[in-house]
Design a protein around this motif. Structure first.
Motif, PDB file in Angstrom:
ATOM      1  N   HIS A 169       9.213 -17.255  59.667  1.00  0.00           N
ATOM      2  CA  HIS A 169      10.027 -18.441  59.167  1.00  0.00           C
ATOM      3  C   HIS A 169       9.547 -18.582  57.698  1.00  0.00           C
ATOM      4  O   HIS A 169       8.353 -18.800  57.343  1.00  0.00           O
ATOM      5  N   HIS A 229      11.061 -19.836  53.372  1.00  0.00           N
ATOM      6  CA  HIS A 229      11.982 -19.979  52.467  1.00  0.00           C
ATOM      7  C   HIS A 229      11.679 -19.348  50.955  1.00  0.00           C
ATOM      8  O   HIS A 229      11.080 -19.955  50.353  1.00  0.00           O
ATOM      9  N   HIS A 234      15.994 -25.239  62.243  1.00  0.00           N
ATOM     10  CA  HIS A 234      14.761 -26.064  62.216  1.00  0.00           C
ATOM     11  C   HIS A 234      15.227 -27.122  63.584  1.00  0.00           C
ATOM     12  O   HIS A 234      16.291 -27.619  63.243  1.00  0.00           O
ATOM     13  N   HIS A 248      10.017 -24.334  64.619  1.00  0.00           N
ATOM     14  CA  HIS A 248       9.100 -25.682  64.789  1.00  0.00           C
ATOM     15  C   HIS A 248       9.112 -26.122  66.284  1.00  0.00           C
ATOM     16  O   HIS A 248       8.227 -25.885  66.828  1.00  0.00           O
ATOM     17  N   ASP A 255       6.541 -20.841  57.137  1.00  0.00           N
ATOM     18  CA  ASP A 255       7.402 -21.843  56.323  1.00  0.00           C
ATOM     19  C   ASP A 255       7.468 -21.732  54.836  1.00  0.00           C
ATOM     20  O   ASP A 255       6.627 -20.593  54.437  1.00  0.00           O
TER      21      ASP A 255
HETATM   22 ZN   LIG Z   1      11.580 -24.304  57.147  1.00  0.00          ZN
END
Ligand SMILES: [Zn+2]
Length: 444
Positions: free
Chosen positions: A71, A73, A221, A258, A309
């Motif tokens: 995961h 970004h 998410h 998550h 993340d």
């Molecule tokens: Zn995220």
């Protein structure tokens, strides 16, 4: 399986942590690679016989599958350290969303992605699962870097970078998928709905239907904060996970990110549907979102991967550090040092992440027929000797800085800690310029 190139390579003289079905660790081992695919794993003395291609000497270091980040970004590395020590909603609504609206465009997405890819490759991550906007630029930069990725165009029900009209969000995601499907063996397109609280029922169903039609991974998410759980419970009369199930969204090609505020019933639903989990413990700790009951997921046979993340909420993309955090967080939380042992956590960051992204047959272990994505760690270091158990060192002692060489699809992309695929100095210079402009605007 599509083969990318003719990179024949023999990686020899290493201690192989194969992560194969027998958990083999092979001393003086070698990996023979043909056309980007692992052809054979065995002893150096056997595999070097008659081999005439390029040879990479592991110099007695540890050789293991490249780590897989479930995961990310990627472009958000441009905002690393911009806003820390805040609640998720304050962080998102008052800092990240406004910064994205102002500074994210196709050029900055490309720049931020190159920055993230450099960080990941230099710390031993060879594949990631991303969700963002201007994702075609992300894909271009990932390709340029030599990495592999499952990359998703983001879907959210308000104006987003590159998608000013939210009514077109699913259409944009679909056009990204159509543009990238079967285009390059290192890129798999995907669709990423931000969350059940930023996407309507209609958007969620439409986006999942589009992903299902194309046979691509759908990411979301979910159950990240207690506030989200309370809001969905109040509005829909059920938990966020039950709500997604009610909409028909959960199946084996849905990656839940998550998954913190879940009860046994939710876990049973996820297991029943075959959906997977991306666990991002450092981001969850930093935003005080809570602790995902990962042992409960694993007990039910749910495939769990490990992710960082975005680095604006972590604040790095080093999966070695993430493994260390994951192992320790669940021990202190359960008051039981035997949970999430080193082997389990290493499996999450390799096979687990690959499986969570739908690539379990292709990635995550050193085995014949899998993509030749591997890393070599220099173990001639004070914190890595003696070495009684390589798996223990990989989780509890090593960091990304110990990674010396990186191979993706049989191609050497990091050699002796130097990135070979693009000019990192020039990217760092441009990123500094970006930061200076942002600070000059008074946002720093
Ligand atoms: Zn995220």
């Amino acid at each position: 399986m599509s083969r990318e190139n003719n990179h024949d390579l023999l990686v020899k003289n290493g201690t192989l942590v194969t992560m194969d079905r027998e958990n083999r660790i092979i001393e003086n081992g070698a990996v023979l690679i043909r056309e980007g695919i692992i052809e054979c794993v065995g002893l150096s003395c056997d595999l070097e016989k008659g081999f005439t291609g390029k040879v990479l000497d592991a110099k007695q270091g540890l050789v293991m599958p490249g780590l897989v980040n479930a995961h990310t970004h990627l472009p958000m590395s441009l905002f690393r350290g911009l806003a820390d020590d805040l609640h998720l909603m304050t962080w998102l609504n008052e800092h990240m969303f406004p910064a994205e609206a102002r500074y994210i465009n196709s050029e900055t997405v490309h720049l931020g992605t190159l920055l993230s890819c450099a960080e990941m490759l230099l710390s031993g991550t060879t594949c990631c699962c991303d969700g963002y906007f201007h994702e075609s630029q992300v894909a271009g930069a990932v390709l340029e870097s030599g990495m592999r990725g499952v990359l998703a165009q983001g879907v959210i029900d308000f104006p987003a970078p590159g998608v000013p009209d939210p009514a077109r969000n699913v259409e944009c995601a679909l056009s990204f998928v159509d543009q990238w499907v079967n285009r390059h063996p290192r890129i798999r397109p995907s669709i990423f709905c931000h969350s059940p609280y930023t996407c309507s029922e209609e958007t969620l169903k439409k986006a999942k239907r589009a992903a299902r039609d194309r046979g691509v991974l759908f990411q979301i998410h979910v159950a990240e904060t207690l506030g989200e759980w309370e809001q969905i419970q109040k509005e829909k009369g059920m938990s966020p996970v039950a709500f997604l199930d009610h909409l028909g969204i959960l199946d084996p090609l849905t990656l839940l990110i998550h998954g913190i505020h879940v009860d046994d019933k939710d876990l049973d639903i996820i297991a029943h549907r075959g959906s997977t989990l991306a666990h991002a413990p450092e981001s969850n700790m930093k935003l005080a979102s809570g602790i995902a009951p990962v042992p409960g997921y694993l007990d039910r046979g749910i495939v769990c991967g490990l992710g960082t993340d975005g680095s604006a909420s972590n604040n790095n993309l080093d999966l070695f550090l993430e493994m260390d955090s994951a192992a320790k967080l669940h021990k202190v939380h359960s008051n039981d040092p035997t949970v999430m042992d080193a082997r389990t956590v290493l499996a999450m960051a390799t096979l687990g992440s690959a499986g969570a992204m739908g690539l379990g047959d292709l990635l995550g272990s050193l085995e014949k027929g899998k993509y030749a994505d591997l890393i070599i760690l220099d173990t001639h270091k004070p914190h890595l000797v003696p070495m009684y158990n390589p798996v223990s060192h990989l989780v509890y002692s090593a960091t990304g800085a110990d990674v010396r060489d990186v191979v993706v699809a049989g191609r050497l992309v990091v050699e002796n800690r130097r990135l070979l695929t693009f000019d990192l100095d020039s990217v760092l210079g441009e990123v500094r310029g970006f930061g200076a402009r942002l600070m000059g605007d008074g946002r720093g």
